[in-house]
Design a protein around this motif. Structure first.
Motif, PDB file in Angstrom:
ATOM      1  N   PRO A 332      39.498  55.918  -8.635  1.00  0.00           N
ATOM      2  CA  PRO A 332      40.092  55.740  -9.972  1.00  0.00           C
ATOM      3  C   PRO A 332      40.417  54.266 -10.223  1.00  0.00           C
ATOM      4  O   PRO A 332      40.626  53.496  -9.279  1.00  0.00           O
ATOM      5  CB  PRO A 332      41.373  56.579  -9.912  1.00  0.00           C
ATOM      6  CG  PRO A 332      41.194  57.497  -8.748  1.00  0.00           C
ATOM      7  CD  PRO A 332      40.315  56.789  -7.775  1.00  0.00           C
ATOM      8  N   ASN A 333      40.461  53.887 -11.486  1.00  0.00           N
ATOM      9  CA  ASN A 333      40.748  52.491 -11.837  1.00  0.00           C
ATOM     10  C   ASN A 333      42.077  52.006 -11.269  1.00  0.00           C
ATOM     11  O   ASN A 333      42.212  50.836 -10.879  1.00  0.00           O
ATOM     12  CB  ASN A 333      40.744  52.323 -13.357  1.00  0.00           C
ATOM     13  CG  ASN A 333      39.331  52.388 -13.922  1.00  0.00           C
ATOM     14  OD1 ASN A 333      38.362  52.106 -13.216  1.00  0.00           O
ATOM     15  ND2 ASN A 333      39.214  52.767 -15.185  1.00  0.00           N
ATOM     16  N   GLU A 334      43.050  52.894 -11.201  1.00  0.00           N
ATOM     17  CA  GLU A 334      44.368  52.511 -10.692  1.00  0.00           C
ATOM     18  C   GLU A 334      44.272  52.041  -9.236  1.00  0.00           C
ATOM     19  O   GLU A 334      44.867  51.022  -8.853  1.00  0.00           O
ATOM     20  CB  GLU A 334      45.337  53.694 -10.794  1.00  0.00           C
ATOM     21  CG  GLU A 334      46.745  53.376 -10.290  1.00  0.00           C
ATOM     22  CD  GLU A 334      47.654  54.603 -10.326  1.00  0.00           C
ATOM     23  OE1 GLU A 334      48.800  54.481  -9.852  1.00  0.00           O
ATOM     24  OE2 GLU A 334      47.205  55.669 -10.798  1.00  0.00           O
ATOM     25  N   ILE A 335      43.518  52.772  -8.426  1.00  0.00           N
ATOM     26  CA  ILE A 335      43.354  52.394  -7.013  1.00  0.00           C
ATOM     27  C   ILE A 335      42.535  51.121  -6.895  1.00  0.00           C
ATOM     28  O   ILE A 335      42.836  50.238  -6.074  1.00  0.00           O
ATOM     29  CB  ILE A 335      42.702  53.548  -6.226  1.00  0.00           C
ATOM     30  CG1 ILE A 335      43.649  54.745  -6.169  1.00  0.00           C
ATOM     31  CG2 ILE A 335      42.324  53.088  -4.812  1.00  0.00           C
ATOM     32  CD1 ILE A 335      43.097  55.934  -5.416  1.00  0.00           C
ATOM     33  N   GLU A 337      42.388  48.658  -8.981  1.00  0.00           N
ATOM     34  CA  GLU A 337      43.235  47.522  -9.338  1.00  0.00           C
ATOM     35  C   GLU A 337      44.194  47.168  -8.203  1.00  0.00           C
ATOM     36  O   GLU A 337      44.439  45.989  -7.913  1.00  0.00           O
ATOM     37  CB  GLU A 337      44.016  47.846 -10.612  1.00  0.00           C
ATOM     38  CG  GLU A 337      43.127  47.911 -11.857  1.00  0.00           C
ATOM     39  CD  GLU A 337      43.865  48.440 -13.072  1.00  0.00           C
ATOM     40  OE1 GLU A 337      45.089  48.732 -12.944  1.00  0.00           O
ATOM     41  OE2 GLU A 337      43.236  48.584 -14.145  1.00  0.00           O
ATOM     42  N   LYS A 338      44.730  48.199  -7.532  1.00  0.00           N
ATOM     43  CA  LYS A 338      45.645  47.955  -6.412  1.00  0.00           C
ATOM     44  C   LYS A 338      44.912  47.277  -5.249  1.00  0.00           C
ATOM     45  O   LYS A 338      45.478  46.424  -4.560  1.00  0.00           O
ATOM     46  CB  LYS A 338      46.277  49.270  -5.954  1.00  0.00           C
ATOM     47  CG  LYS A 338      47.313  49.820  -6.918  1.00  0.00           C
ATOM     48  CD  LYS A 338      47.935  51.106  -6.381  1.00  0.00           C
ATOM     49  CE  LYS A 338      49.022  51.626  -7.332  1.00  0.00           C
ATOM     50  NZ  LYS A 338      49.628  52.889  -6.832  1.00  0.00           N
ATOM     51  N   LEU A 339      43.657  47.670  -5.024  1.00  0.00           N
ATOM     52  CA  LEU A 339      42.869  47.052  -3.952  1.00  0.00           C
ATOM     53  C   LEU A 339      42.636  45.574  -4.224  1.00  0.00           C
ATOM     54  O   LEU A 339      42.716  44.738  -3.311  1.00  0.00           O
ATOM     55  CB  LEU A 339      41.531  47.778  -3.789  1.00  0.00           C
ATOM     56  CG  LEU A 339      41.572  49.141  -3.098  1.00  0.00           C
ATOM     57  CD1 LEU A 339      40.218  49.828  -3.199  1.00  0.00           C
ATOM     58  CD2 LEU A 339      41.972  48.987  -1.631  1.00  0.00           C
ATOM     59  N   VAL A 340      42.349  45.246  -5.471  1.00  0.00           N
ATOM     60  CA  VAL A 340      42.120  43.849  -5.836  1.00  0.00           C
ATOM     61  C   VAL A 340      43.390  43.028  -5.604  1.00  0.00           C
ATOM     62  O   VAL A 340      43.343  41.935  -5.029  1.00  0.00           O
ATOM     63  CB  VAL A 340      41.657  43.735  -7.307  1.00  0.00           C
ATOM     64  CG1 VAL A 340      41.630  42.272  -7.740  1.00  0.00           C
ATOM     65  CG2 VAL A 340      40.279  44.359  -7.477  1.00  0.00           C
ATOM     66  N   LEU A 341      44.523  43.574  -6.002  1.00  0.00           N
ATOM     67  CA  LEU A 341      45.789  42.866  -5.808  1.00  0.00           C
ATOM     68  C   LEU A 341      46.132  42.742  -4.331  1.00  0.00           C
ATOM     69  O   LEU A 341      46.597  41.694  -3.862  1.00  0.00           O
ATOM     70  CB  LEU A 341      46.913  43.590  -6.558  1.00  0.00           C
ATOM     71  CG  LEU A 341      46.840  43.525  -8.094  1.00  0.00           C
ATOM     72  CD1 LEU A 341      47.911  44.426  -8.715  1.00  0.00           C
ATOM     73  CD2 LEU A 341      47.011  42.088  -8.584  1.00  0.00           C
ATOM     74  N   ALA A 342      45.889  43.818  -3.568  1.00  0.00           N
ATOM     75  CA  ALA A 342      46.211  43.810  -2.131  1.00  0.00           C
ATOM     76  C   ALA A 342      45.349  42.808  -1.374  1.00  0.00           C
ATOM     77  O   ALA A 342      45.772  42.252  -0.348  1.00  0.00           O
ATOM     78  CB  ALA A 342      46.036  45.203  -1.550  1.00  0.00           C
TER      79      ALA A 342
END
Length: 374
Positions: A332-335, A337-342
């Motif tokens: 999902p897009n939410e995950i 986005e979190k991966l990119v930030l992490a």
């Protein structure tokens, strides 16, 4: 014998010049060994008085096209190579194709057949650094090797002397910096542009005794650096983890780096128009001088640092990895986005790619097992 072709190059290029209908060295050697054993058995089986008058005669096998592959030197008995003259005397061959002949075999062939003017020497033609390749590196480097913009111009400057084969020696470049910053990926990128398969030798895999045999050559059935250089499919050569090689062996590379010639007791290899990359995990040029020593340090045409990745570069690497990693579209897009930030908090590209692959695996396992009792 009508023709002998001695070819120097890769398996792929050799396969393009040999005829479809042929016999290889190993199959012929095995046939002759079997027939020799059978012949001895027949002689022993004859009555004593008959052996003096009716000895059976061995027939020489007739072979239209005999092909000797480089990897067969590892398989046949050593005496086939050392006594190649005797081996050839036992067969009738019309055409012979030899890939990367060792000096002992080559010398025997030349001694027997040189006067008949039937020997042709052929070499693989490698793609070269051209103006077009330079332009493609300039335009595509930043999108492929993310976060190492300063490397691009240093690399192009180092490659310029060998462009269009202007200089008759290889370009030797040392990359240094931590793992996962793009050193190996840069070499792969250049190989893709030039075509062929990268010759990559990882020096950390060799212990001292093994490395000595590998560098200086031994028996014909043993692996050697010269063999690998001859069989390369690209003129890009990667000596990975060069810093892990024992300094006692550095002198083996002096002539290779200076002149593009590498020689052991069985082979002499010409790589004068190659690009040789060495990678290391050093952190400064002073450390390189100290650990490698000036004799090898001064033989590098360029020494290029790969710097630590910025947060923006790490996030861009994550975005690219999410586009290129198999099955990443299930996230999902939410995950995503979190991966990119992490990724901004990780050290290098390998850690980022591992995080993304592990996340995909965990997401899929949870989906598969959802609803099952523990």
């Amino acid at each position: 014998m009508k023709q002998i072709v001695m070819f120097y190059g890769s398996d792929r290029a050799f396969a393009e010049i040999i005829p479809k209908g042929h016999r290889n060295l190993l199959s012929v050697a095995m046939q002759m060994d079997d027939e020799s054993k059978k012949f001895v058995m027949e002689i022993k089986g004859l009555p004593k008085e008959d052996t003096e008058t009716e000895k059976p005669k061995k027939k020489k096998p007739r072979i239209s096209n005999l092909v000797i592959y480089a990897n067969e030197y590892n398989s046949v008995n050593e005496h086939v190579i050392t006594n190649f003259v005797d081996f050839m005397a036992q067969i009738n061959v019309t055409n012979m194709y030899i890939q990367n002949p060792p000096a002992l075999l080559r010398d025997q062939v030349e001694r027997i057949y040189a006067e008949r003017d039937i020997i042709k020497v052929d070499e693989q033609k490698y793609n070269i650094i051209s103006e077009d390749i330079v332009k493609r590196i300039y335009l595509g480097f930043d999108n492929r090797i993310i976060g190492q913009e300063s490397v691009k111009m240093k690399l192009l400057k180092a490659l310029y002397p060998i462009m269009d084969n202007r200089q008759c020696k290889p370009v030797v470049i040392l990359f240094y910096g931590d793992s996962g910053l793009g050193k190996t990926e840069t070499v792969q990128y250049l190989t893709e542009l030039l075509g062929g398969v990268l010759l990559r030798k990882q020096f950390s895999m060799y212990q001292n005794n093994e490395f000595s045999n590998y560098l200086f050559g031994g028996k014909h059935n043993q692996k050697s650096f010269a063999k690998d250089l001859l069989a390369r499919d690209s003129n890009v050569i990667l000596l990975d983890e060069f810093d892990k090689a024992n300094p006692v062996f550095h002198s083996a590379f002096y002539q290779l780096f200076d002149e593009g010639i590498f020689e052991d007791q069985n082979y002499k290899v010409d790589v004068r128009h190659a690009v040789i990359f060495c990678t290391s995990n050093y952190h400064s040029e002073d450390e390189i001088k100290d650990k490698l020593g000036l004799p090898i340090y001064n033989r590098f045409d360029a020494i290029i640092e790969f710097k630590q990745l910025s947060k923006d570069a790490k996030m861009k690497i994550a975005e690219v990895a999410l586009m290129n990693t198999d099955h990443s579209d299930i996230l999902p897009n939410e995950i995503r986005e979190k991966l990119v930030l992490a990724s901004a908090g990780l050290s290098n590209a390998r850690e980022i790619q591992r995080l993304i692959k592990d996340t995909i695996s965990l997401y899929e396992i949870n989906r598969i097992c959802n609803g099952l009792e523990a």
